[in-house]
Scaffold this motif. Structure first.
Motif, PDB file in Angstrom:
ATOM      1  N   LYS A 119       0.860  -1.187   0.000  1.00  0.00           N
ATOM      2  CA  LYS A 119       0.000   0.000   0.000  1.00  0.00           C
ATOM      3  C   LYS A 119       0.892   1.230   0.000  1.00  0.00           C
ATOM      4  CE  LYS A 119      -3.936  -1.231   2.955  1.00  0.00           C
ATOM      5  NZ  LYS A 119      -4.359  -1.011   4.360  1.00  0.00           N
ATOM      6  N   ASP A 120       0.591   2.165  -0.879  1.00  0.00           N
ATOM      7  CA  ASP A 120       1.354   3.414  -0.912  1.00  0.00           C
ATOM      8  C   ASP A 120       0.544   4.435  -1.696  1.00  0.00           C
ATOM      9  OD1 ASP A 120       3.273   5.371  -0.810  1.00  0.00           O
ATOM     10  OD2 ASP A 120       4.556   4.482  -2.349  1.00  0.00           O
ATOM     11  N   ASN A 121      -0.140   5.311  -1.009  1.00  0.00           N
ATOM     12  CA  ASN A 121      -0.960   6.324  -1.680  1.00  0.00           C
ATOM     13  C   ASN A 121      -0.308   7.704  -1.588  1.00  0.00           C
ATOM     14  OD1 ASN A 121      -2.941   4.656  -2.659  1.00  0.00           O
ATOM     15  ND2 ASN A 121      -4.421   5.067  -1.036  1.00  0.00           N
ATOM     16  N   THR A 122       0.964   7.757  -1.979  1.00  0.00           N
ATOM     17  CA  THR A 122       1.655   9.050  -1.965  1.00  0.00           C
ATOM     18  C   THR A 122       1.755   9.574  -3.395  1.00  0.00           C
ATOM     19  OG1 THR A 122       3.786   7.904  -2.015  1.00  0.00           O
ATOM     20  CG2 THR A 122       2.962   8.552   0.135  1.00  0.00           C
ATOM     21  N   GLY A 123       0.704  10.219  -3.841  1.00  0.00           N
ATOM     22  CA  GLY A 123       0.690  10.769  -5.198  1.00  0.00           C
ATOM     23  C   GLY A 123       0.341   9.727  -6.240  1.00  0.00           C
ATOM     24  N   GLY A 169      -8.334   1.867   0.978  1.00  0.00           N
ATOM     25  CA  GLY A 169      -7.914   0.529   1.376  1.00  0.00           C
ATOM     26  C   GLY A 169      -8.916  -0.112   2.316  1.00  0.00           C
ATOM     27  N   SER A 176       2.258   7.666   3.597  1.00  0.00           N
ATOM     28  CA  SER A 176       0.796   7.709   3.537  1.00  0.00           C
ATOM     29  C   SER A 176       0.304   6.486   2.788  1.00  0.00           C
ATOM     30  CB  SER A 176       0.296   8.998   2.880  1.00  0.00           C
ATOM     31  OG  SER A 176      -1.104   9.118   3.083  1.00  0.00           O
ATOM     32  N   ALA A 177       0.088   5.429   3.524  1.00  0.00           N
ATOM     33  CA  ALA A 177      -0.179   4.137   2.902  1.00  0.00           C
ATOM     34  C   ALA A 177      -1.555   4.070   2.274  1.00  0.00           C
ATOM     35  CB  ALA A 177      -0.031   3.030   3.944  1.00  0.00           C
ATOM     36  N   GLU A 178      -2.573   4.608   2.976  1.00  0.00           N
ATOM     37  CA  GLU A 178      -3.915   4.508   2.409  1.00  0.00           C
ATOM     38  C   GLU A 178      -4.700   5.808   2.467  1.00  0.00           C
ATOM     39  OE1 GLU A 178      -5.907   1.275   4.445  1.00  0.00           O
ATOM     40  OE2 GLU A 178      -6.093   2.384   6.320  1.00  0.00           O
ATOM     41  N   HIS A 179      -4.284   6.784   3.205  1.00  0.00           N
ATOM     42  CA  HIS A 179      -5.091   7.997   3.364  1.00  0.00           C
ATOM     43  C   HIS A 179      -4.856   9.035   2.281  1.00  0.00           C
ATOM     44  CE1 HIS A 179      -5.525   7.052   7.956  1.00  0.00           C
ATOM     45  NE2 HIS A 179      -6.205   6.236   7.193  1.00  0.00           N
ATOM     46  N   GLY A 180      -3.760   8.917   1.527  1.00  0.00           N
ATOM     47  CA  GLY A 180      -3.514   9.848   0.431  1.00  0.00           C
ATOM     48  C   GLY A 180      -2.815  11.118   0.877  1.00  0.00           C
TER      49      GLY A 180
END
Lengths: 468, 468
Positions: free
Chosen positions: A184-188, B149, B421-425
């Motif tokens: 999981k990685d939601n950085t951009g 997620g 920032s794994a899932e929060h963006g």
């Protein structure tokens, strides 16, 4: 200094092939349909060398054609006719950089073959699920760049689903460090998605971190006789509900297709005759319910209720492999018996019956002497709708009709909101389909992305996106 | 004509909110941290109206802030301070356009809540796996745009893995028709990937085709006492090998974290005391091996071999939900007992022990009066490493340290090749992290993609990518 000298100086002389005889096998595609000259074939050993070579080519105005195992079916890894092109082979980038058993990941360089990655997984008591006919030669960088599919997409997804991270050399020779074992990685923006399936037109994949799975302990398979594809979808749905992701294979073959496979398998025979067949396989982990028992339960009920015509459950590992061999020999059989006009189309599963019927109608009406040969990954909605020449004839005899047949078959899929290239990609051989079937909005978006990442068109020129 | 009049004329007067009182709840983010003014809030009912509104805003030089349920944690769906912005709420795009049982897909409009999508799946005897605390309010367009997620990523993947097709309004008001129930389609770049997780900065998702799964028949769960996270990873690996994708939940909680959850659950109690806990859940389809039996076998062996300290297997559905409630109450407990500096970090699983130790060391050394509260999705390598004020104090008392704590915790994750920032963006609250932790190459690629798709910066200004 000339480009060739600069490359020799950067990579070493034996990493730059300039003689026609040395270049030949890199310049011709797997199917033998395309053969255009390159300036040279280069064989870098490291990511740094790939980056250096890209910079040198850019400085000298040459374009780069990335090539893995050169097993693609759409001539995506060989030059086009036209500008100065250097073929960059990844075959010497072959390190296994890391195997991480807690994270269930493997990090490999682009030139490792798919089969080697599978074997490395087995050595680590894990499983890597992407599997296709060319796996002994296909290299992992190419498998990623073409988002290859194969036999087990139904359960595990295609190559895109296996990629957790990438290392990529960009069009200007910068190295993008995107290797990661992160789930999981939601950085951009998720940049790796740009490079998967873009056929090397946006960047050159030099290494990847891939998912590994628990090892499969046992597999059970069945060959099921069905009246038609509607019956096939019914039984697929039942077994999918019982087995979920444990249903790892669901292949559909019409009777002519599987008979062709049987004729080209040593001692091959169909256990029974039916208008069409499903080949099902269920995989079980250690300690799970016996998958053969699950198949027996579902198929027995289906037989009693008349929802299938017949069924044979493999009674041994040998018999399971025999069933699979029938299916896998179909393409070889086509080739040996005169060839076929090949297509790789997909529709949503609910439209499959209409598609099969429409193809059969099309051939009966427009090409009555030709023979449809329909088989494929029914669980993915993906069929190989191949059209064979009349018995005793070859592709040469129907060469005049080839373009029209392809246009007609692809148009059927498109009219059902389908895909005209489900897993084989575009390369240079399916560009006409892109121009014919993609919307102007699709093409404009793709051109904008290409312009953003490779404004000077250095990477794999003339592939994937048709010229405007 | 003014923009407001033009919007009223295109969408109807009651679809354009201009009064401050009407706009207020759209302008403030879920956590109450950000509150900036908009020109208006608009509530289109159809994709065509969304496209028309985008064109009108462009013509008048206004930017668009797309908003779903406004449940995001990083203020990605509310205005920044600055340019003229219109909030475009998707809440009136609520049609279920199609449920296809053979293809196992559902096509829904962006404004449907996640909970409604789950319920539609159940009505169709299917399962939609993405699940998170805000699911009753979060809308599917936002869930896609943030690549959300939640609890079952381990088995089913995050939102990206569920999306088969999208319909998107682009920055110039063009509608991109990318809805598709196709499981495979390798015709050029996979454009939908651009819009998933890009927080509405590249296009506005108006509808999506999503995967459905076979319904889950039974779930078994266990609370396991462990010495430390190393033990937790050991038992995770054992159960993953036995259960594969049937292991749908693997949550780690330190003792303080789960005790906090228990204290804020009606009649909540821990069945035993241990330094840390794993909460495991195995899901089984109809007819599969009893998942409770599987848990018993693996955990009994682990107990005998001293690989876990204690284990309680839920003996009823009620008890299973009780275990889950303990875990789910942790965030609420934090909030009620003074709050916490919250983080959402990920590393590869093999680095988790080092991460937990480093966080505990960091707090003991640098912030000895503060209390680390560590829990999260251990199977994804994703931990919520929250830092609580001293007992009896609140966030206000440690406000001076907040930025430094976040910098320190995020830097630990980054030093282990992790994600901050794994899932929060990112939204607007994590932009500092982007500037601090992303490479120049990462940022340059993201800016190039943004420039390609939204050259005038009309869509969700000031989000996701820091200014250069």
């Amino acid at each position: 200094m000339s480009l060739i000298h600069a490359l020799q100086s950067a990579l070493g002389e034996n990493a730059v092939l300039t003689q026609q005889a040395d270049r030949a096998r890199y310049e011709q595609d797997w199917r033998g349909l395309v053969n255009n000259p390159s300036l040279a074939v280069i064989l870098p050993k490291t990511t740094a060398q790939v980056a250096e070579a890209v910079k040198l080519c850019a400085a000298h105005g040459a374009r780069i054609v990335p090539q893995g195992g050169n097993t693609g079916l759409v001539a995506g890894a060989v030059p086009i006719l036209g500008p100065d092109q250097v073929i960059l082979s990844f075959s010497r980038l072959r390190a296994v950089r890391d195997v991480d058993l807690l994270s269930d990941t493997i990090t490999v360089e682009a030139g490792l073959t798919l089969a080697t990655v599978q074997q490395e997984a087995v050595k680590a008591n894990r499983f890597f699920p992407v599997s296709l006919a060319a796996e002994g030669t296909a290299e992992i960088g190419g498998v990623i760049s073409t988002n290859a599919g194969g036999l087990q997409v139904l359960s595990y997804g295609n190559m895109r689903a296996q990629v957790l991270g990438l290392e990529v050399v960009l069009a200007d020779g910068t190295i993008w460090h995107g290797l990661s074992g992160l789930r999981k990685d939601n950085t951009g923006y998720d940049l790796k998605q740009l490079f998967i399936g873009s056929e090397g037109t946006l960047g050159l994949v030099t290494a990847a971190t891939l998912r590994l799975y628990p090892p499969v302990a046992t597999r059970a398979s069945a060959l099921v006789g069905i009246e038609n594809i509607e019956q096939g979808l019914g039984i697929f749905t039942s077994i999918r509900h019982a087995a979920g992701n444990a249903l790892t294979l669901c292949e559909f073959c019409t009777q002519p297709a599987l008979s062709l496979g049987a004729a080209h398998t040593p001692n091959g025979r169909l256990p029974f005759i039916a208008p069409a067949y499903l080949l099902l396989e269920i995989s079980a982990l250690e300690g799970a319910r016996d998958p053969r028992e699950m198949l027996e339960t579902v198929l027995m009920e289906a037989l009693e209720k008349g929802r299938v015509l017949d069924a044979a459950i493999a009674q041994s590992e040998r018999e399971r492999l025999d069933f699979l061999a029938l299916r896998e020999a179909i393409s070889e059989g086509e080739l040996r018996e005169g060839g076929a006009v090949k297509h790789d189309i997909a529709v949503s599963l609910s439209r499959l019956p209409a598609l099969v019927r429409a193809v059969e109608d099309l051939v009966a009406r427009t090409y009555p002497s030709l023979r449809p040969n329909i088989f494929g990954h029914v669980g993915d909605g993906n069929l190989h709708v191949n059209i064979r020449p009349p018995a005793g004839q070859t592709m040469a005899d129907i060469a005049n009709h080839k373009a029209a047949i392809t246009r007609d078959v692809e148009s059927l899929a498109i009219s059902m909101q389908g895909s005209f290239s489900a897993e084989h990609g575009i390369g240079q051989l399916r560009l006409l389909g892109m121009a014919a079937h993609k919307s102007q909005t699709d093409l404009a978006l793709m051109r904008a992305v290409k312009q953003a990442l490779d404004p000077e068109g250095r990477l794999n020129p003339g592939k994937t996106i048709p010229e405007s």
